[in-house]
Design a protein around this motif. Structure first.
Motif, PDB file in Angstrom:
ATOM      1  N   LYS A  40     -52.330 -11.903   4.940  1.00 30.60           N
ATOM      2  CA  LYS A  40     -51.683 -13.173   5.269  1.00 30.60           C
ATOM      3  C   LYS A  40     -52.613 -14.351   4.963  1.00 30.60           C
ATOM      4  O   LYS A  40     -53.815 -14.290   5.204  1.00 30.60           O
ATOM      5  CB  LYS A  40     -51.265 -13.188   6.736  1.00 30.60           C
ATOM      6  CG  LYS A  40     -50.227 -12.115   7.057  1.00 30.60           C
ATOM      7  CD  LYS A  40     -49.630 -12.290   8.426  1.00 30.60           C
ATOM      8  CE  LYS A  40     -48.722 -11.106   8.758  1.00 30.60           C
ATOM      9  NZ  LYS A  40     -47.622 -10.973   7.795  1.00 30.60           N
TER      10      LYS A  40
ATOM     11  N   PRO B  37     -46.475 -16.564   8.506  1.00 29.95           N
ATOM     12  CA  PRO B  37     -47.041 -17.675   9.280  1.00 29.95           C
ATOM     13  C   PRO B  37     -46.122 -18.885   9.196  1.00 29.95           C
ATOM     14  O   PRO B  37     -45.279 -18.978   8.295  1.00 29.95           O
ATOM     15  CB  PRO B  37     -48.384 -17.938   8.593  1.00 29.95           C
ATOM     16  CG  PRO B  37     -48.205 -17.413   7.199  1.00 29.95           C
ATOM     17  CD  PRO B  37     -47.277 -16.244   7.318  1.00 29.95           C
TER      18      PRO B  37
ATOM     19  N   TRP C 197     -50.651 -18.474  14.701  1.00 33.71           N
ATOM     20  CA  TRP C 197     -51.289 -17.788  13.573  1.00 33.71           C
ATOM     21  C   TRP C 197     -51.631 -16.352  13.950  1.00 33.71           C
ATOM     22  O   TRP C 197     -51.274 -15.405  13.235  1.00 33.71           O
ATOM     23  CB  TRP C 197     -52.523 -18.575  13.159  1.00 33.71           C
ATOM     24  CG  TRP C 197     -53.541 -17.915  12.273  1.00 33.71           C
ATOM     25  CD1 TRP C 197     -54.876 -17.869  12.494  1.00 33.71           C
ATOM     26  CD2 TRP C 197     -53.333 -17.269  11.011  1.00 33.71           C
ATOM     27  NE1 TRP C 197     -55.517 -17.225  11.473  1.00 33.71           N
ATOM     28  CE2 TRP C 197     -54.597 -16.846  10.539  1.00 33.71           C
ATOM     29  CE3 TRP C 197     -52.207 -16.998  10.234  1.00 33.71           C
ATOM     30  CZ2 TRP C 197     -54.772 -16.165   9.333  1.00 33.71           C
ATOM     31  CZ3 TRP C 197     -52.372 -16.323   9.027  1.00 33.71           C
ATOM     32  CH2 TRP C 197     -53.632 -15.910   8.584  1.00 33.71           C
TER      33      TRP C 197
ATOM     34  N   THR D  40     -52.567 -18.687   5.386  1.00 34.43           N
ATOM     35  CA  THR D  40     -51.922 -19.901   5.865  1.00 34.43           C
ATOM     36  C   THR D  40     -52.873 -21.074   5.679  1.00 34.43           C
ATOM     37  O   THR D  40     -54.067 -20.897   5.468  1.00 34.43           O
ATOM     38  CB  THR D  40     -51.501 -19.769   7.343  1.00 34.43           C
ATOM     39  OG1 THR D  40     -50.584 -20.827   7.674  1.00 34.43           O
ATOM     40  CG2 THR D  40     -52.692 -19.833   8.279  1.00 34.43           C
TER      41      THR D  40
ATOM     42  N   THR E  71     -46.456 -21.219   5.130  1.00 37.05           N
ATOM     43  CA  THR E  71     -46.619 -20.156   4.138  1.00 37.05           C
ATOM     44  C   THR E  71     -47.434 -20.675   2.949  1.00 37.05           C
ATOM     45  O   THR E  71     -47.435 -21.876   2.658  1.00 37.05           O
ATOM     46  CB  THR E  71     -45.265 -19.642   3.630  1.00 37.05           C
ATOM     47  OG1 THR E  71     -44.635 -20.677   2.847  1.00 37.05           O
ATOM     48  CG2 THR E  71     -44.363 -19.237   4.786  1.00 37.05           C
TER      49      THR E  71
END
Length: 362
Positions: free
Chosen positions: A122, A330, A320, A124, A333
Motif C-alpha cells: 500500500k 487508503p 492509514w 498513500t 490512493t
C-alpha cells in the motif's frame, strides 16, 4: 484495531516532528522502531522522544529498509527524494506513506504508482486536509448528490505573507517549485476529491516572482533571503476536466490581499454550492428563495470521523493503519495523488511556455 505495526521514519525534520511522529505516537498499535536522517542529531532526538526501547537510528535509508521486521515506512524528506525512497521501500516489502506532494515530477509519481501495483504494497500520500471535519462533512454531501452536478470549483491556497524560510522550501532544485507544489497541492487534492473527478483535459497556468526579491520583507517567519528564493512566490491556474468542469487554482506565499485561505475549496453545483471561507457554508435555492446554511461541525458524526477529539493528522494516521490492517484502499490512493502531480507539472509548464497544456491525449 488489534494488529501492532513496526514503523520506520525516513526524514526527521519539520514535517515528521510536526505531524507524523506526534500523531503516530498516540496510536496504541504503532511502534516507532527506526529513525533515519542525513543529520544524525535529528534522528537521535526523534528516537529519544518517540522511539521504542529497542528503536534504531540510521544515517542511510537503505540500511533501515534492510530491517525485515519493519512493516511500514513514512517518507518525510524533500520532494526530490520522495520517489527514490518510496519505491525502494515498496520493493523492500514495506507499506509506504509519503508526504505531499507525491513527487517532484509526474514521471516520478507514475513510477511510484507502478511500484505499488508491482509489489502489492500500500502507498498513500500525506494529504491530511481531507480528514478535517469540514472536509469530511462536505465530502459526504458531495457523495450524496446534495450539490448536484459540480461544474465549477475554486481551490484556495493563499497567504498574505507567510513564506517558509527554513529547510529547502525556497530551493527549486530540491522542491520542484514554490507555493503551487507546496500548499497549492493540498487545495487541488481537496477539490479533486470533492468532485471525485480525476480526468483533467487541459490546464492554463501563470506563475510570478513579483515579491520574492524584496529585502527585509514582512513575513510570518522573518524576512526571506532573496538570493535563496529561486521558486515562484505566486501561481494561478485554470484546469478543465474531460467532463467540462472547471477548477480555478490560486496559490501564493506572499500576495497583497486580505482574502487569505489555505487548503480550502469553493464548489458550485446544479443543486447547491459550498465554501469553506467562514466555516463550512452551503448555499442554494429553496421554494423560490435563496438560502445560506452554516454547518455546526462541533457535534462530529461525519464520514471516517468518530466525534472524538482528534485533529486531522490523528485521523489520517489512524485511517492509514486501519487500511493496512483491514486490507482496504487508503483514503488517498496513489492513482489520485498522481493526477495532482500531473496537473501541477502541467501548470508549471504552461506558465513557462505561455501555452495551454493538454493532458491524457491519445
Amino acid at each position: 484495531m488489534t494488529q501492532t505495526f513496526r514503523i520506520g521514519i525516513i526524514g526527521c525534520g519539520g514535517i515528521a516532528n510536526g505531524k507524523h511522529l506526534p500523531s503516530l505516537s498516540k496510536l496504541p498499535n504503532a511502534q516507532l522502531v527506526a529513525f533515519c536522517d542525513i543529520v544524525a542529531e535529528r534522528a537521535e532526538q526523534a528516537c529519544e522522544k518517540y522511539g521504542t526501547d529497542d528503536a534504531t537510528v540510521y544515517a542511510q535509508y537503505k540500511e533501515l529498509l534492510q530491517d525485515e521486521t519493519i512493516e511500514i515506512v513514512h517518507v518525510c524528506t524533500p520532494n526530490d527524494s520522495h520517489a527514490e525512497i518510496a519505491i525502494a521501500a515498496l520493493e523492500a516489502g514495506k507499506h509506504v506513506m509519503c508526504e505531499k506532494p507525491m513527487a517532484k515530477t509526474a514521471a516520478d509519481a507514475k513510477r511510484m504508482v507502478e511500484a505499488a501495483r508491482r509489489t502489492g504494497k500500500k502507498l498513500t500520500i500525506g494529504y491530511n486536509n481531507r480528514y478535517r471535519p469540514d472536509s469530511l462533512h462536505l465530502k459526504r454531501l458531495c457523495e450524496e448528490g446534495a450539490l448536484g452536478d459540480i461544474y465549477f470549483a475554486k481551490a484556495h491556497a493563499v497567504r498574505r505573507r507567510a513564506v517558509p524560510t527554513w529547510g529547502v522550501f525556497l530551493d527549486e532544485e530540491k522542491q520542484g517549485g514554490g507555493p503551487l507544489i507546496d500548499i497549492g497541492t493540498h487545495a487541488l487534492d481537496l477539490t479533486l476529491w470533492m468532485l471525485d473527478n480525476y480526468k483533467p483535459k487541459l490546464v492554463l497556468g501563470t506563475s510570478y516572482h513579483k515579491l520574492s526579491q524584496r529585502e527585509n520583507a514582512a513575513n510570518a517567519w522573518g524576512p526571506w533571503d532573496p538570493a535563496k528564493f529561486t521558486v515562484e512566490d505566486s501561481a494561478f491556474g485554470m484546469i478543465v476536466m474531460e467532463n467540462g468542469a472547471t477548477i480555478m487554482l490560486e496559490s501564493s506565499w506572499a500576495l497583497n490581499t486580505l482574502e487569505v485561505d489555505e487548503a480550502k475549496c469553493t464548489l458550485s453545483g446544479t443543486e447547491a454550492g459550498a465554501d469553506m471561507k467562514d466555516g463550512l457554508r452551503i448555499n442554494g435555492e429553496q421554494h423560490s428563495r435563496l438560502y445560506v446554511t452554516e454547518v455546526d461541525l462541533k457535534a462530529g458524526g461525519v464520514a471516517f470521523y468518530s466525534g472524538k477529539a482528534e485533529d486531522a493528522a490523528d485521523v489520517e494516521m489512524r485511517m492509514w493503519l486501519q487500511a493496512i490492517e483491514q486490507d482496504t484502499d487508503p483514503v488517498v490512493t496513489p492513482e489520485q495523488a498522481f493526477v495532482v502531480s500531473q496537473i501541477l507539472e502541467a501548470l508549471y509548464e504552461s506558465a513557462r511556455t505561455g501555452e495551454a497544456v493538454y493532458l491524457n491525449q491519445a
